[in-house]
Design a protein around this motif. Structure first.
Motif, mmCIF file in Angstrom:
data_model
loop_
_atom_site.group_PDB
_atom_site.id
_atom_site.type_symbol
_atom_site.label_atom_id
_atom_site.label_comp_id
_atom_site.label_asym_id
_atom_site.label_seq_id
_atom_site.Cartn_x
_atom_site.Cartn_y
_atom_site.Cartn_z
ATOM 1 N N TYR A 87 51.796 10.950 62.142
ATOM 2 C CA TYR A 87 52.017 12.373 62.392
ATOM 3 C C TYR A 87 51.112 12.774 63.544
ATOM 4 N N ASN A 104 60.783 19.279 65.726
ATOM 5 C CA ASN A 104 61.322 20.489 65.115
ATOM 6 C C ASN A 104 62.590 20.979 65.797
ATOM 7 N N GLN A 126 63.322 14.889 47.757
ATOM 8 C CA GLN A 126 61.912 14.997 47.401
ATOM 9 C C GLN A 126 61.732 15.300 45.924
ATOM 10 N N THR A 157 58.735 9.714 53.886
ATOM 11 C CA THR A 157 58.010 10.850 54.445
ATOM 12 C C THR A 157 58.580 12.118 53.831
ATOM 13 N N TYR A 198 58.011 16.862 53.451
ATOM 14 C CA TYR A 198 57.357 18.111 53.834
ATOM 15 C C TYR A 198 57.180 19.018 52.624
ATOM 16 N N THR A 199 56.972 18.408 51.446
ATOM 17 C CA THR A 199 56.881 19.193 50.220
ATOM 18 C C THR A 199 55.627 18.903 49.409
ATOM 19 N N GLU A 224 63.147 10.602 53.423
ATOM 20 C CA GLU A 224 63.969 11.314 54.392
ATOM 21 C C GLU A 224 64.948 10.278 54.940
ATOM 22 N N ARG A 276 61.784 25.159 50.464
ATOM 23 C CA ARG A 276 61.078 24.257 51.367
ATOM 24 C C ARG A 276 59.791 24.904 51.868
ATOM 25 N N ARG A 332 56.033 23.518 50.962
ATOM 26 C CA ARG A 332 55.148 22.999 52.016
ATOM 27 C C ARG A 332 53.846 23.786 52.058
ATOM 28 N N MET A 350 50.747 22.363 54.209
ATOM 29 C CA MET A 350 51.327 21.832 55.436
ATOM 30 C C MET A 350 51.671 22.962 56.414
#
Length: 364
Positions: free
Chosen positions: A85, A114, A148, A192, A194-195, A201, A229, A233, A238
């Protein structure tokens, strides 16, 4: 013109409430956002993140190029399939975007960036790739589904071919591998997310995405929207680009100093600005806040501290905790007692270490 992912009609058929998100028509929820949040924390949920930008890089000097482009060092990815990252900085040290970089072997790297920053990301990457003779290929024909939660990996593994299942099951965190789906899909599976939960993913051709999504739903994976989401996160501590960081903030004042590798001799873009900021002292820092009084913390609210005023970057009610939480940027120095200005009233808040939730468990 608003763009749509390949799963747009599927979301609408499921009764999703759709919103404009960075120029994309995306589901905010399918009913109860809180239920979707809990499904990810307790079982498994899936997100359509096909609006994200997938960029493939190739060339003999691609590693040299990424040494220059990224604040983190891609050499940390020691084996094919490993990921890092990183932030991609401008000359002032401001964050153009945050991204994941995968080394896929030899002179092949893949970036996932993004959605809202697509155009400027591509322009910046292409501008600097030229001098290294690196080819930059966007992959708009690919879809991306994030699965997730505690049961997420098991759900995906059931849809991976038997010959590839063991290899995918053995993937460590921040590692990816190519695989075939049980029904012949071409999968790129990355551990990977984002949670703050475990999971995968999955990148796959758009023409295979709808069937794969439907098979996940049949396996009991609950669709989740951008609302869940965001609460997930934030509980996981995050950052969100454009809200917690942007081109006018550096990683050092965004709680992302850990993503910067000051390797000797590696002159990444923005390094001089970061070193100057370090030398002059950090003007501010990012902290976690928990609201002690009743109310909800939101982006932009004023944070009052003994060292001066700061502001809320991301704030929400955290379903896992039953409390209102936030990331806030406050002046450097002793904060003392902290309060937040909510509609003209100063409400008491407490500084805490984040993440607020890790692997489904409260940390505060």
């Amino acid at each position: 013109m608003t763009q749509k992912t390949i799963l747009n009609a599927t979301h609408r058929a499921a009764g999703a409430r759709m919103v404009d998100f960075g120029g994309w028509d995306m589901p905010i929820n399918y009913g109860s956002q809180v239920d979707e949040h809990h499904a990810v924390r307790r079982d498994a949920g899936m997100f359509d993140v096909s609006h994200m930008t997938v960029i493939d890089l190739r060339g003999e000097r691609v590693r040299e190029f990424l040494h220059r482009l990224l604040a983190n060092n891609v050499d940390k990815a020691k084996a094919p399939g490993k990921a890092i990252y990183s932030c991609m900085l401008n000359e002032r040290g401001g964050i153009i975007d945050d991204l994941i970089a995968y080394w896929l072997g030899g002179d092949f790297f893949r970036l996932v960036t993004n959605a809202s920053t697509r155009d400027k990301d591509l322009a910046w990457i292409q501008q600097h790739a030229v001098q290294f003779d690196v080819s930059v290929t966007e992959r708009p024909e690919l879809a991306l589904i994030a699965v997730q939660g505690p049961s997420a990996r098991a759900a995906v593994l059931k849809l991976v071919s038997e010959q590839d299942r063991a290899a995918v099951e053995a993937l460590g965190k921040f590692t990816a591998a190519d695989a075939r789906g049980l029904h012949g899909e071409t999968l790129f599976v990355a551990r990977t997310g984002y949670t703050g939960e475990d999971g995968f993913e999955v990148v796959l051709p758009s023409d295979q995405a709808v069937a794969f999504w439907e098979r996940l739903a049949q396996a009991g994976v609950k669709p989740a929207g951008l609302g869940a989401r965001d609460t997930l996160r934030l509980e996981a501590g995050m950052n969100l680009y454009g809200q917690d960081m942007d081109e006018d903030t550096t990683p050092l004042v965004s709680g992302l100093g850990w993503t910067v590798a000051f390797d000797e001799g590696r002159d990444f873009i923005g390094r001089a600005a970061l070193e100057a900021q370090q030398a002059s002292g950090m003007p501010s820092r990012v902290v976690g806040l928990v609201l002690e009084d009743k109310g909800v913390l939101r982006h932009g609210q004023r944070v009052v501290t003994a060292a001066g005023d700061g502001r809320i970057l991301s704030g929400t009610f955290a379903p896992t905790l039953g409390k209102s939480i936030a990331l806030a940027r406050i002046p450097a120095g002793e904060a003392g007692e902290v309060s937040v200005d909510i509609r003209g009233k100063l409400l008491s808040a407490r500084i805490v270490k984040y993440p607020f939730v890790r692997d489904g468990q409260a940390q505060i």
